[in-house]
Design an enzyme around this catalytic site. Structure first.
Site, PDB file in Angstrom:
ATOM      1  N   ASP A   1      -1.826  -0.659   6.088  1.00 15.96           N
ATOM      2  CA  ASP A   1      -2.026  -0.118   7.432  1.00 15.96           C
ATOM      3  C   ASP A   1      -3.455   0.323   7.689  1.00 15.96           C
ATOM      4  O   ASP A   1      -3.789   0.725   8.801  1.00 15.96           O
ATOM      5  CB  ASP A   1      -1.100   1.082   7.655  1.00 15.96           C
ATOM      6  CG  ASP A   1      -1.510   2.293   6.823  1.00 15.96           C
ATOM      7  OD1 ASP A   1      -2.012   2.087   5.700  1.00 15.96           O
ATOM      8  OD2 ASP A   1      -1.327   3.428   7.292  1.00 15.96           O
TER       9      ASP A   1
ATOM     10  N   ASP B   1       0.876  -1.165   0.000  1.00 13.39           N
ATOM     11  CA  ASP B   1       0.000   0.000   0.000  1.00 13.39           C
ATOM     12  C   ASP B   1       0.919   1.223   0.000  1.00 13.39           C
ATOM     13  O   ASP B   1       2.091   1.118   0.362  1.00 13.39           O
ATOM     14  CB  ASP B   1      -0.882  -0.030   1.248  1.00 13.39           C
ATOM     15  CG  ASP B   1      -1.677   1.245   1.430  1.00 13.39           C
ATOM     16  OD1 ASP B   1      -2.320   1.670   0.468  1.00 13.39           O
ATOM     17  OD2 ASP B   1      -1.624   1.822   2.539  1.00 13.39           O
TER      18      ASP B   1
ATOM     19  N   ASP C   1      -7.156  -2.020   3.631  1.00 12.96           N
ATOM     20  CA  ASP C   1      -6.156  -3.024   3.264  1.00 12.96           C
ATOM     21  C   ASP C   1      -6.479  -4.402   3.839  1.00 12.96           C
ATOM     22  O   ASP C   1      -5.865  -5.398   3.445  1.00 12.96           O
ATOM     23  CB  ASP C   1      -4.765  -2.605   3.768  1.00 12.96           C
ATOM     24  CG  ASP C   1      -4.291  -1.305   3.149  1.00 12.96           C
ATOM     25  OD1 ASP C   1      -4.454  -1.148   1.932  1.00 12.96           O
ATOM     26  OD2 ASP C   1      -3.764  -0.446   3.883  1.00 12.96           O
TER      27      ASP C   1
END
Length: 647
Positions: free
Chosen positions: A538, A345, A542
């Site tokens: 995080d 990410d 996700d």
């Protein structure tokens, strides 16, 4: 964590310790072992002068030093066989049989040596496992127990942490342990957060900052508001991860553990053939054949094989926990070592998650200091997310007495020295100079957000901002690229921004404009294309991708949901720790297979020497248990940080 959860944790750990690796740490067992060892020495001293006394001491050494081996061998075999409704012997059972056989043919001293050395080797194995577990579970000692609650009249009362509720006001004195998670209401201090993130340098905390249970307050005193139930704090989640990690083994360790009873059963099935081979194939006497068959039982005992994987796995998990990398189980370390691809990410994972000013440009003819003072004064009255970045960049400026308007779609505007000033996005300015348009185009292509500063609608300057990569990201991406692991950036940002960050870090593939619900599908397609894949994230968005990936890695500063579903948690947003975990997991696999190969080599060597008549029980015991000790010591290396792995 409430008391019932804590008790469950401790009880489960105790049960797990017994069923997983037999506990040899009781004081009585240690005392009887040393008495048994003394009896063995006395037996050798009397051997030349009084055979009866010598044999008595040898027999005593077997009973004292090895009673737990015999009881576990017979007891666990009966219990496991009943539970599974099939014969499931263990290595202790094999050793008990070998000792009984040696006694039956009159080799009392060799029976004593066998049991004493076998018990000593298993004490060492228990020590290694205990050390690994203590390294991890010493966290329990840090669990807060008391809190100072502020009552309605302003006085304080000491209560149990379990009694605190969300919204309670607590007082934390200097040197106190922070009782639970919350936010500072008054006061400032520095806090040692090493129990949470492994960071040894205390962190400065002010009003509005988050604090975490189990951390240690410095010299300041502050009041805080409880934001989480004591069972839901970051620290309690760490304890839950620790519990999970100790119960889960690597695939190799699980395989070895599962094969042990089958291996021992095969050894026992082959025993009659070994016994009969002596007189009928090798022309041995029955006494010699019986002796050689006892040596066979010792030679093929899988002690070293059983110790090949589990101590190695626990030592690795322990090492990583000290680095602030929490692992939910050894199996995920094996998967991490075998990675073929890794997806990241962007925001908060590869980047710091907060925009900063990267570029600024103003017309030469204007007073730059005055314009910056004006910009900061305007942004101070704004709640725009970019305002903080601009204020932080231009700190300690003179604040001007101005009135600021927030015009929808046009940005901030004000009157200053009879002139109209505005800060807004480039598209909100109809007529802009060629220079600023070209500069804005270039900065935007680098993934930066640009704002113009205008005077009477004429652009006089610009500021560019960007959520920049964190200090560890580039090295981490470079490491995985060099290791042959395909790197991918998955982001919901625009393609231009995603590609700019990806190019800056050297990431092989960028997938941008991704909706949260699509991240898991992208991870699935990557699995189909490359094989074993890790995903780092995080945020809540996700979580599905972290679950889908073979190894989900959550950043410690991320959301609780991401931490809950991930397989590894980096307690600091430090990707160098992920690199370290990957290196150490590969070393763990290497050491495990070294141990397995070495233990099987020793078995083959001992069996060969036995049938060639080149070995007796004493030599067999020493070589066999020596190989077990060597395997355990090899595993112990993983408790230490290899110098070449230091960042």
């Amino acid at each position: 964590m409430d008391n019932s959860k804590m008790n469950n944790f401790e009880q489960h750990s105790h049960v797990d310790e017994h069923t997983h690796e037999h506990s040899h740490g009781g004081k009585w067992i240690i005392v009887t072992f040393f008495i048994g060892m003394a009896a063995l020495i006395l037996g050798f001293l009397f051997q030349g002068s009084n055979a009866l006394a010598a044999n008595g001491f040898f027999l005593l050494s077997v009973l004292l030093a090895g009673h737990h081996v015999i009881l576990e061998g017979i007891g666990d075999t009966i219990r496991d066989s009943r539970a599974s409704k099939k014969f499931l012997p263990n290595v202790h059972f094999l050793m008990a049989l070998a000792a009984a056989g040696a006694i039956a043919i009159g080799n009392f001293e060799e029976a004593g040596m066998l049991i004493v050395i076998f018990a000593a080797a298993h004490f060492l194995e228990a020590y290694v496992d205990g050390k690994s577990k203590r390294e991890i579970t010493n966290l329990l000692n840090m669990n807060p127990t008391e809190a100072r609650i502020i009552l309605a009249d302003g006085s304080t009362k000491v209560i149990s942490v379990d009694e605190t509720k969300v919204g309670d006001k607590l007082k934390v004195l200097n040197g106190d342990q922070v009782p639970t998670d919350g936010v500072i209401l008054t006061g400032s201090t520095s806090i040692d957060e090493s129990s949470i993130n492994g960071e040894s340098i205390p962190k400065e905390k002010m009003v509005g900052d988050e604090v975490y249970g189990s951390t240690i307050n410095g010299s300041g005193t502050f009041t805080m508001e409880v934001t989480k139930d004591s069972s839901e704090t970051v620290f309690s989640k760490i304890l839950q991860l620790v519990n999970q990690s100790q119960k889960s083994l690597t695939k190799t360790a699980t395989l070895v553990k599962r094969l042990e009873p089958k291996y021992v059963t095969l050894v026992l099935i082959l025993y009659p053939f070994v016994l009969l081979a002596g007189p009928y194939i090798f022309n041995w006497t029955w006494d010699l054949s019986l002796y050689r068959s006892m040596v066979y039982l010792i030679a093929v005992s899988p002690c070293a094989l059983a110790a090949s994987a589990i101590p190695t796995t626990l030592a690795t998990i322990s090492n990583l926990s000290k680095k602030g990398v929490l692992v939910k189980g050894g199996e995920y370390l094996s998967k991490l070592a075998d990675l073929k691809a890794i997806s990241f990410d962007k925001t908060g994972t590869l980047t710091n998650g907060k925009p900063v000013v990267t570029d600024h440009l103003f017309e030469k003819e204007i007073d730059e200091n005055e314009v910056i003072d004006l910009i900061v004064s305007m942004e101070k009255q704004s709640n725009h997310p970019l305002a903080t970045a601009i204020i932080n960049k231009f700190a300690n400026r003179e604040l001007l007495d101005i009135t600021v308007d927030n015009e929808v779609g046009r940005g901030l505007s004000t009157k200053f020295k009879n002139s109209y000033y505005r800060i807004g996005k480039p598209s909100s300015f109809n007529a802009s100079s060629f220079i600023y348009k070209e500069k804005e185009k270039k900065l935007s292509s680098e993934g930066k957000t640009v704002v113009f500063i205008g005077k009477e609608e004429h652009v006089i300057g610009l500021i560019a901002l960007m959520d920049v990569p964190n200090q560890y990201a580039k090295d981490a991406v470079e490491y995985f690229n060099e290791d042959g692991v395909h790197t991918t950036l998955i982001t919901g940002d625009a393609k231009l921004t995603g590609e700019a960050v990806g190019h800056q870090l050297g990431i092989k593939e960028v997938v941008a404009n991704v909706m949260p619900e699509d991240k898991a599908n992208i991870v699935k397609s990557q699995q189909d294309k490359f094989g074993s894949i890790a995903m780092l994230g995080d945020g809540i968005n996700d979580a599905p991708a972290l679950v889908t990936a073979d190894v989900g890695v959550a950043m410690g500063d991320g959301t609780d949901i991401a931490m809950d579903v991930a397989d590894l948690v980096l307690m600091k947003n430090d990707l160098s720790n992920l690199v370290y975990a990957h290196k150490l997991s590969k070393k763990m696999n290497k050491v495990t297979w070294q141990n397995i190969g070495f233990s099987m080599f020793v078995v083959v060597l001992l069996v060969t020497l036995n049938f060639l008549g080149k070995m007796d029980i004493a030599i067999g015991v020493i070589m066999h248990e020596g190989s077990t000790v060597a395997v355990i010591l090899n595993a112990l290396r993983l408790l230490r940080t290899p110098k070449k792995y230091l960042q």
